[in-house]
Structures are given as structure tokens and as C-alpha cells.
Scaffold this motif. Structure first.
Motif, PDB file in Angstrom:
ATOM      1  N   SER A  53       0.833  -1.210   0.000  1.00 24.59           N
ATOM      2  CA  SER A  53       0.000   0.000   0.000  1.00 24.59           C
ATOM      3  C   SER A  53       0.862   1.252   0.000  1.00 24.59           C
ATOM      4  CB  SER A  53      -0.912   0.018   1.223  1.00 24.59           C
ATOM      5  OG  SER A  53      -1.764  -1.090   1.214  1.00 24.59           O
ATOM      6  N   SER A  56       2.535   1.708  -3.378  1.00 26.45           N
ATOM      7  CA  SER A  56       1.734   2.179  -4.492  1.00 26.45           C
ATOM      8  C   SER A  56       1.237   3.597  -4.233  1.00 26.45           C
ATOM      9  CB  SER A  56       0.576   1.221  -4.773  1.00 26.45           C
ATOM     10  OG  SER A  56      -0.463   1.438  -3.873  1.00 26.45           O
ATOM     11  N   LEU A  95      -2.592 -10.816  -8.279  1.00 24.18           N
ATOM     12  CA  LEU A  95      -3.663 -10.852  -9.263  1.00 24.18           C
ATOM     13  C   LEU A  95      -4.971 -10.484  -8.608  1.00 24.18           C
ATOM     14  CD1 LEU A  95      -2.757 -11.720 -11.978  1.00 24.18           C
ATOM     15  CD2 LEU A  95      -3.874 -13.919 -11.629  1.00 24.18           C
ATOM     16  N   ILE A  96      -5.679  -9.580  -9.257  1.00 26.22           N
ATOM     17  CA  ILE A  96      -6.957  -9.185  -8.704  1.00 26.22           C
ATOM     18  C   ILE A  96      -8.017  -9.547  -9.747  1.00 26.22           C
ATOM     19  CG2 ILE A  96      -6.876  -6.813  -9.559  1.00 26.22           C
ATOM     20  CD1 ILE A  96      -7.438  -6.564  -6.250  1.00 26.22           C
ATOM     21  N   VAL A  97      -8.971 -10.354  -9.357  1.00 20.91           N
ATOM     22  CA  VAL A  97      -9.938 -10.827 -10.348  1.00 20.91           C
ATOM     23  C   VAL A  97     -11.221 -10.015 -10.275  1.00 20.91           C
ATOM     24  CG1 VAL A  97      -9.031 -13.152 -10.325  1.00 20.91           C
ATOM     25  CG2 VAL A  97     -10.948 -12.574  -8.852  1.00 20.91           C
ATOM     26  N   GLU A  98     -11.714  -9.687 -11.427  1.00 22.88           N
ATOM     27  CA  GLU A  98     -12.937  -8.893 -11.484  1.00 22.88           C
ATOM     28  C   GLU A  98     -13.896  -9.478 -12.509  1.00 22.88           C
ATOM     29  OE1 GLU A  98     -13.704  -6.688  -9.438  1.00 22.88           O
ATOM     30  OE2 GLU A  98     -11.870  -5.826  -8.647  1.00 22.88           O
ATOM     31  N   PRO A  99     -14.792 -10.305 -12.048  1.00 22.25           N
ATOM     32  CA  PRO A  99     -15.816 -10.803 -12.970  1.00 22.25           C
ATOM     33  C   PRO A  99     -16.697  -9.627 -13.387  1.00 22.25           C
ATOM     34  CG  PRO A  99     -15.847 -11.973 -10.865  1.00 22.25           C
ATOM     35  CD  PRO A  99     -14.982 -10.786 -10.689  1.00 22.25           C
ATOM     36  N   THR A 116     -10.621   3.275  -7.507  1.00 20.53           N
ATOM     37  CA  THR A 116     -10.259   2.931  -6.140  1.00 20.53           C
ATOM     38  C   THR A 116      -8.917   2.220  -6.067  1.00 20.53           C
ATOM     39  OG1 THR A 116     -11.528   0.913  -6.393  1.00 20.53           O
ATOM     40  CG2 THR A 116     -12.584   2.718  -5.270  1.00 20.53           C
TER      41      THR A 116
ATOM     42  N   ILE B  52      -7.672   3.196  -2.490  1.00 18.77           N
ATOM     43  CA  ILE B  52      -7.537   2.053  -1.595  1.00 18.77           C
ATOM     44  C   ILE B  52      -6.175   1.977  -0.914  1.00 18.77           C
ATOM     45  CG2 ILE B  52      -6.943  -0.372  -1.888  1.00 18.77           C
ATOM     46  CD1 ILE B  52      -9.589  -1.056  -2.536  1.00 18.77           C
ATOM     47  N   SER B  53      -5.147   2.320  -1.632  1.00 15.19           N
ATOM     48  CA  SER B  53      -3.809   2.237  -1.042  1.00 15.19           C
ATOM     49  C   SER B  53      -3.685   3.186   0.141  1.00 15.19           C
ATOM     50  CB  SER B  53      -2.751   2.587  -2.085  1.00 15.19           C
ATOM     51  OG  SER B  53      -2.805   1.679  -3.146  1.00 15.19           O
ATOM     52  N   LEU B  64      -9.199  -5.818   0.873  1.00 13.47           N
ATOM     53  CA  LEU B  64      -8.828  -6.943   0.023  1.00 13.47           C
ATOM     54  C   LEU B  64      -9.159  -8.249   0.740  1.00 13.47           C
ATOM     55  CD1 LEU B  64      -5.322  -5.864  -1.309  1.00 13.47           C
ATOM     56  CD2 LEU B  64      -7.487  -5.913  -2.557  1.00 13.47           C
ATOM     57  N   GLN B  81     -15.167 -17.677  -6.629  1.00 19.22           N
ATOM     58  CA  GLN B  81     -14.836 -16.283  -6.921  1.00 19.22           C
ATOM     59  C   GLN B  81     -16.093 -15.458  -7.171  1.00 19.22           C
ATOM     60  OE1 GLN B  81     -11.999 -16.321 -10.113  1.00 19.22           O
ATOM     61  NE2 GLN B  81     -10.466 -17.380  -8.901  1.00 19.22           N
ATOM     62  N   LEU B  82     -16.992 -16.030  -7.939  1.00 23.61           N
ATOM     63  CA  LEU B  82     -18.224 -15.319  -8.250  1.00 23.61           C
ATOM     64  C   LEU B  82     -19.035 -15.052  -6.982  1.00 23.61           C
ATOM     65  CD1 LEU B  82     -17.948 -14.857 -11.116  1.00 23.61           C
ATOM     66  CD2 LEU B  82     -19.185 -16.960 -11.605  1.00 23.61           C
ATOM     67  N   ILE B  85     -17.193 -12.488  -4.694  1.00 19.30           N
ATOM     68  CA  ILE B  85     -17.170 -11.122  -5.202  1.00 19.30           C
ATOM     69  C   ILE B  85     -18.541 -10.480  -5.060  1.00 19.30           C
ATOM     70  CG2 ILE B  85     -17.839 -11.357  -7.635  1.00 19.30           C
ATOM     71  CD1 ILE B  85     -14.707  -9.591  -6.864  1.00 19.30           C
ATOM     72  N   ARG B  89     -18.268  -6.903  -3.389  1.00 20.33           N
ATOM     73  CA  ARG B  89     -18.527  -5.670  -4.141  1.00 20.33           C
ATOM     74  C   ARG B  89     -19.410  -4.708  -3.353  1.00 20.33           C
ATOM     75  NH1 ARG B  89     -18.623  -6.875 -10.085  1.00 20.33           N
ATOM     76  NH2 ARG B  89     -16.395  -7.148 -10.478  1.00 20.33           N
ATOM     77  N   HIS B  94     -12.175  -5.976  -2.797  1.00 28.16           N
ATOM     78  CA  HIS B  94     -11.732  -6.659  -4.006  1.00 28.16           C
ATOM     79  C   HIS B  94     -11.199  -8.041  -3.658  1.00 28.16           C
ATOM     80  CE1 HIS B  94     -11.934  -3.136  -6.729  1.00 28.16           C
ATOM     81  NE2 HIS B  94     -11.865  -2.502  -5.588  1.00 28.16           N
ATOM     82  N   LEU B  95     -11.135  -8.849  -4.692  1.00 28.55           N
ATOM     83  CA  LEU B  95     -10.723 -10.234  -4.499  1.00 28.55           C
ATOM     84  C   LEU B  95      -9.336 -10.432  -5.060  1.00 28.55           C
ATOM     85  CD1 LEU B  95     -12.827 -11.893  -3.185  1.00 28.55           C
ATOM     86  CD2 LEU B  95     -13.265 -13.029  -5.353  1.00 28.55           C
ATOM     87  N   ILE B  96      -8.485 -11.033  -4.264  1.00 29.90           N
ATOM     88  CA  ILE B  96      -7.148 -11.285  -4.727  1.00 29.90           C
ATOM     89  C   ILE B  96      -6.947 -12.794  -4.716  1.00 29.90           C
ATOM     90  CG2 ILE B  96      -6.028 -11.090  -2.478  1.00 29.90           C
ATOM     91  CD1 ILE B  96      -4.437  -8.913  -4.486  1.00 29.90           C
ATOM     92  N   VAL B  97      -6.620 -13.346  -5.857  1.00 26.14           N
ATOM     93  CA  VAL B  97      -6.536 -14.803  -5.926  1.00 26.14           C
ATOM     94  C   VAL B  97      -5.099 -15.267  -5.815  1.00 26.14           C
ATOM     95  CG1 VAL B  97      -8.595 -14.976  -7.313  1.00 26.14           C
ATOM     96  CG2 VAL B  97      -6.387 -14.887  -8.434  1.00 26.14           C
ATOM     97  N   ARG B 118      -1.542  -6.539   2.950  1.00 25.59           N
ATOM     98  CA  ARG B 118      -2.415  -6.873   4.066  1.00 25.59           C
ATOM     99  C   ARG B 118      -3.759  -7.297   3.500  1.00 25.59           C
ATOM    100  NH1 ARG B 118      -2.407  -2.408   6.998  1.00 25.59           N
ATOM    101  NH2 ARG B 118      -4.587  -1.932   6.677  1.00 25.59           N
TER     102      ARG B 118
END
Lengths: 338, 338
Positions: A53, A56, A95-99, A116, B52-53, B64, B81-82, B85, B89, B94-97, B118
Motif C-alpha cells: 500500500s 503504491s 492478481l486481482i480478479v474482477e468478474p 479505487t 484504496i492504497s 482486500l 470467486q463469483l 465477489i 462488491r 476486491h478479491l485477490i486470488v 495486508r
DNA sequence: TAAAGGCATGACAGCCTTGTCAAGGCGAGC
DNA sequence: GCTCGCCTTGACAAGGCTGTCATGCCTTTA
């Protein structure tokens, strides 16, 4: 809770300023080797990891790569994630996934994410990779992106693709090598770019081997099981039917198998069937389908590579595009011409 | 590039201090309604989104949620994941895989992630959810986590599960109600806890209905198509073959169907086949597979909910655990005993 | 009426890192 | 011997937000 270690402690332990530690961490030049080693030792001793954080916020990198997808097959999605992460881990990226929900207003979904969370790059899978609204937002926000197997507007951005022409060529050649000379072909959806490429490969292989392409043995399909089924009926309900059928994708090939089954045409004894994509369904049918596998993980890794290498926004040149090798998966649905 | 809007501009536009804007953003109390509305209007007008940072650097939340997985089925992963999220949302998470490699040193893979990034919480899918090394690291780092369908040590942490025993029991009862008395069973991967539970449900149902469990009609599988195929060969290549086979998951059930096909055993006339999981493949085969649907998306959403609600670390009580309902999906692969 | 308490708000520090710029050291060239 | 310029290093600000604490005002209580 050891996450409390900060750059200050590393600096203190190694007897330099935090800035120098930062230099070592980021592999910047102009640090004496002696100093560099000392810092690295301190980092190791304290088990220090820079805080993402803070990084970035202060710097220009976010250490995050986004993967946007909208309901392609689960197998595809996971392969993309696996491939991308393999490359990202090497450089400490996550990796951040965004469906996405293409039904809704995609731009409205993408825009807040980008505000964001800064992302250093985004990987787009089909069909989102051809969604102009998404591309527009990405460009407006200045976020680099790479498209996987895009159909349209290839020149617009960096992309990673597979050589559809050559794959179709080789599959056709495979059938020819089995003794087939009269090979039926089922085209894919006319609005998908891959359709034309695959057809082109088929035609070229036939010509190169001196076999005519019979127009009545080429049918139009739409990539669906049903369209494959119907095309197969036209191809097979005739005395001079082909001894092999090459469908532009697996779903259609499955349709062909269903017709063969119904006509009591044994596969592959009486009819060889080939598909394209190696979807999970290809292994579910019996006999299992000979098809073409896209190197999805490798493609995703290549996409991540383009992003991390920063090679997505060339100035004068065309956007970089990588063409990867496919794999011919020969299973039981193809055999010697009877 | 509109991402340049900061909290200061919102504050200026609405005539309050940045702190008050922050309060409104975080739904903190002690803000006059009048002020709150004014700030919200400014936020909307400027299309402002908090960074966010900066948030996670300054505050205690990271926004996260991690999803750790190691090679379960792709369909499972995407559903998780679906589902996650969907809940995340709502609250701007957010989702980090993070795919893990269980072959290697998992703790060594997890630990650096947690240091650099974190996470407010982590969702663990099988089989990682039973990896003690991972749990240890998570706890050492103080990161809340929820396990999906864990096998072991249920009391150790929050979890979301489905009643596998009861589901397997009901599926077996379904077959019995169709007149089957000799029901073959294919066990799942011995290291997946669900395997034991499903087997337990099968055994219990058989016993409750007064049917013996024949050891030679129970085969070990590994959750893969191939292992199902091989198990089915053993079960079916014999005179006293069972009239129904219940496989611990769909992939193996598909393997059973393939063998039945090859042996020209019509399904369901000569053989009933039941699976578990309701994977996409279940609807692709013909006849379509009778199976049990896990509410995977709902389970993942519940896990996210536990994490976001902060209900993962109870003091004296047992960790919260949610048990979700399964659904018996009766399709064409099961029928009356011949 | 005065004291006490609660609510709404703001000033300011701090989170951890990178970017900028300046300073010091040292060798090369004149 | 002196200047120039490069290499190495450090001081400090900046990045956008939240936490802490102080302030002022209004309401309640004795």
C-alpha cells in the motif's frame, strides 16, 4: 504479526538511510556493492517485505494486475489465472480478479474499480476483450491492458493470440495423413475472427496436398452444438459423404458425433471427427475428440509478461502481439480412412 | 485520468474538513444529516472514489479479501470467486486470488503474501483449507480466515459447509426408492474430507434400509474422470454387477457413463448413475446426470459475509460455522431398477 | 444559573514508501 | 593544485487517507 517490520528498521540495522534501502529493494543503480550486500543481509535477517500500500501510494507502481472476465468457461478462467500468476509472482505482483457482467453497463462496473484501486495492467479475456466500452474506459484511465485472443480491432492494443491458421492447417494435414482425401469442414460463426482463420488453414492444407475443396462439403455453422448437428446432417445424409469432418470448434464437433451416432456411423471407423479448442466436453464424449488445444496458461503468462515489461504502449509501432504455439491433441475420434 | 480527484476536493466542494468527508465515507456516526447529504452530493458530483492504497495505509482495513486455492476443479474455483465477489462488491472490497502449490512449501508461499499485502480476510478452499501449515501462518499473522468445506479440525476456525453426509444419504435413498438394492459406490480422493462424509452417508443409508454394503462393490477413486472410469470397469466387468453406481463426484460419474457406453449398458435402463457436485459436465452428457448440487456460490458468499462481518474470531464461543442446504438434482441418469 | 455531558466538526500527526533535490567524496583532466 | 563531473548517499516532502485529540456549541441536570 511480524509484518510490523518497516524500511526504517532495515535502514537502522544496515546503517544507511531508508532511501538507500529503497534503492536496493528496487534494484536501482548507484549503490555500492558493499552497501547493497549489507542491506540485503538486513532485509533477510529481519524478514522484511515492503508494504504494498505504501509503495503504491508513494510510487508509480501498484503491484497489482487485474484479470477481467465475463463468463467464459471456468476451465479457461482458471487457466488464465494460473498462467498469469506464474509470471506475476516472479516480480512480486498480485492478481486481482474482477468478474464482469456484460449484460449490465460494463463501463460502469470497470470505472469505479480503476478509481479505487490502481492497477498496473489488466488482462482481458474473451468476450470482454472485444467490448469496446471496456477498452475505452481502460484507455481513458490510462491503464495498460493486453487482450487474449481478440477478434476485432487487432491493431488497437497489445494482444496474445494463437496461430489459428496453422493449427487448422495441421489438423487438416493430420486427417490427410490418415488417408482422408475428402474432408468435410464446418465453418464457425461468421462474426468471430477465428472462423475465417481456421477455414483458411483448412483450405490451404487441402490445396497444398492436392485435394480439391468441395463446396458442398463445406457447411456454415455458428459454433453451437445445434449448428454442428445440422451441418453434419447435410454432410452425411448423402451417398458421397466425406470420410472425415473437421469442425471449427468442439461444440460443433460434438454435434457431428451425435449425428454419426444416430446414423450408426461408427467413429472413427466410418467417420473421423476433429474439433477445435479442447473444451472439457472433448474428453467427456466417447470416443474422445481429436482437437486443438490452446496454450491458455502460456498465453496468460505472455500477457502478464507484456504488462510487466511495459511493452503495451508503443509510440509509433504497431502494438506488440505475441503468437503462441498450439498443440494438436490426437485422441480416438480420428482414424485411418476406411 | 479522472482518478486525480482526492478527498480534499470533495471537502472543498462541500465546505467541510476532509475528516468529515472521511466520516461520511465510512458511515461513521456523529455527522449531521444535512452535512452528510452535502458531502454525498459532492462525492457524486466529482465522481470521487477513495484511494484504496491510502486507505489501507492509514487505516486498519485493506479492502482486500484473499482466495487461496490449490487445484480443485475450475468450475469450483470460479464459483467461489463469483460468490465471494458478489458479497465483496457491496462493501467495496476486491478479491485477490492466490493459487498455491501444495507440492511445495505452502507456508513459504503464503507468508510473503501476507507481509506485502495486508488482507482483511482469506477464504480457503479444499484442499488448502485443511493444510495446517497454512492455517498456522494465517493465525501467526493475525489474518482472519474462513474455510470452505473443511475436513479436519472443524472447531479450529470459522467455516462454511454443506451437509455431505446427509446429501449422500439422500442420494442413496433416492436410488433405493427406485428399487435398487445393490448399489456400487466410488469413493473420492482419500485426502479430501468430503470423501469420507459422502461414503458415510452412503453406508448409513444402505444400512438403514437393510441392504448390505458389499466391499467388492465399493471402489476407491481420486475424483478424476479416469479414476471413475477405472473403478467402473472393475465394478461392471463382472456377472454380479450392481444395478446402480453412486460416484462421489461428477467427474467420476462421467467416467462411469463412459464405461457403460462402451459396454453397451444403457443408462438408466440397465444401470443408474449418480454423481455429486453438479459440475457443468453433468448436463453435457446424455442422459444428463442425476447429482447433488452444492450451493458453492452461496457458500463463498457466506464465507465473505463472515469475513466482512468480522465474525471469525469469537472469544469464548466456538467459531461460527454456517451449514448450507444442498439440492438433489434428479435428472435422467437414474431410473427404476431393471 | 452554573456545571456537566454529548454531539458535530476540524487540525494535525502518522501510515510506509518513493521521488526530488542537494550534498559530499573522489578521480580525471587541465 | 584546482575545477568539473560522476557516483553514492541522505534529508525531506509527498502521496491520500484515517486515528487521535481538541474545540466549540447545544442540551441536559442539579
Amino acid at each position: 504479526m511480524s509484518s510490523k517490520v518497516t524500511i526504517h528498521e532495515v535502514a537502522r540495522l544496515s546503517g544507511v538511510s531508508i532511501k538507500t534501502v529503497s534503492r536496493v529493494l528496487n534494484r536501482e543503480p548507484n549503490v555500492k556493492n558493499d552497501t547493497r550486500v549489507r542491506v540485503q543481509e538486513a532485509v533477510a535477517a529481519l524478514n522484511y517485505r515492503p508494504n504494498i500500500s505504501a509503495r503504491s501510494l508513494a510510487g508509480s507502481k501498484a503491484y497489482l494486475i487485474g484479470v477481467f472476465f465475463d463468463n467464459p468457461s471456468p476451465a479457461y478462467v482458471t487457466d488464465v489465472q494460473l498462467g498469469a500468476i506464474a509470471r506475476c509472482r516472479e516480480e512480486g505482483y498480485h492478481l486481482i480478479v474482477e468478474p464482469l457482467d456484460s449484460e449490465g453497463d460494463v463501463a460502469a462496473q470497470v470505472e469505479p474499480m480503476l478509481h479505487t484501486l490502481r492497477m498496473d495492467g489488466v488482462i482481458l479475456t474473451p468476450p470482454v476483450c472485444d467490448n469496446v466500452a471496456v477498452l475505452d474506459v481502460l484507455e481513458a484511465e490510462g491503464v495498460p491492458y493486453v487482450r487474449l485472443s481478440p477478434d476485432q480491432d487487432l491493431g488497437r492494443s497489445a494482444s496474445v493470440r494463437m496461430d489459428d491458421v496453422r493449427a487448422a492447417y495441421e489438423m487438416t494435414a493430420h486427417l490427410i495423413s490418415l488417408g482422408h482425401t475428402d474432408i468435410g469442414f464446418i465453418k464457425g460463426h461468421p462474426e468471430h475472427g477465428a472462423s475465417h482463420l481456421r477455414y483458411e488453414g483448412y483450405v490451404q492444407a487441402m490445396k497444398d496436398h492436392g485435394h480439391p475443396v468441395r463446396e458442398d462439403h463445406v457447411q456454415q455453422g455458428w459454433f453451437s452444438f445445434r449448428s454442428g448437428f445440422e451441418a453434419a446432417e447435410k454432410l452425411l445424409n448423402r451417398p458421397d459423404r466425406p470420410t472425415a469432418i473437421f469442425a471449427s470448434n468442439d461444440d460443433m464437433a460434438l454435434g457431428v458425433m451425435a449425428v454419426a451416432n444416430r446414423l450408426r456411423l461408427e467413429v472413427p471407423e466410418k467417420l473421423s471427427v476433429a474439433g477445435f479448442d479442447d473444451t472439457p466436453g472433448a474428453k467427456v464424449v466417447w470416443p474422445q475428440l481429436t482437437t486443438v488445444r490452446q496454450p491458455i496458461q502460456a498465453m496468460a503468462a505472455a500477457a502478464a509478461d507484456l504488462l510487466l515489461g511495459g511493452a503495451t504502449k508503443p509510440e509509433g509501432d504497431a502494438p506488440p502481439s505475441r503468437l503462441l504455439d498450439f498443440e494438436l491433441v490426437v485422441r480416438e475420434s480420428t482414424g485411418p480412412a476406411g
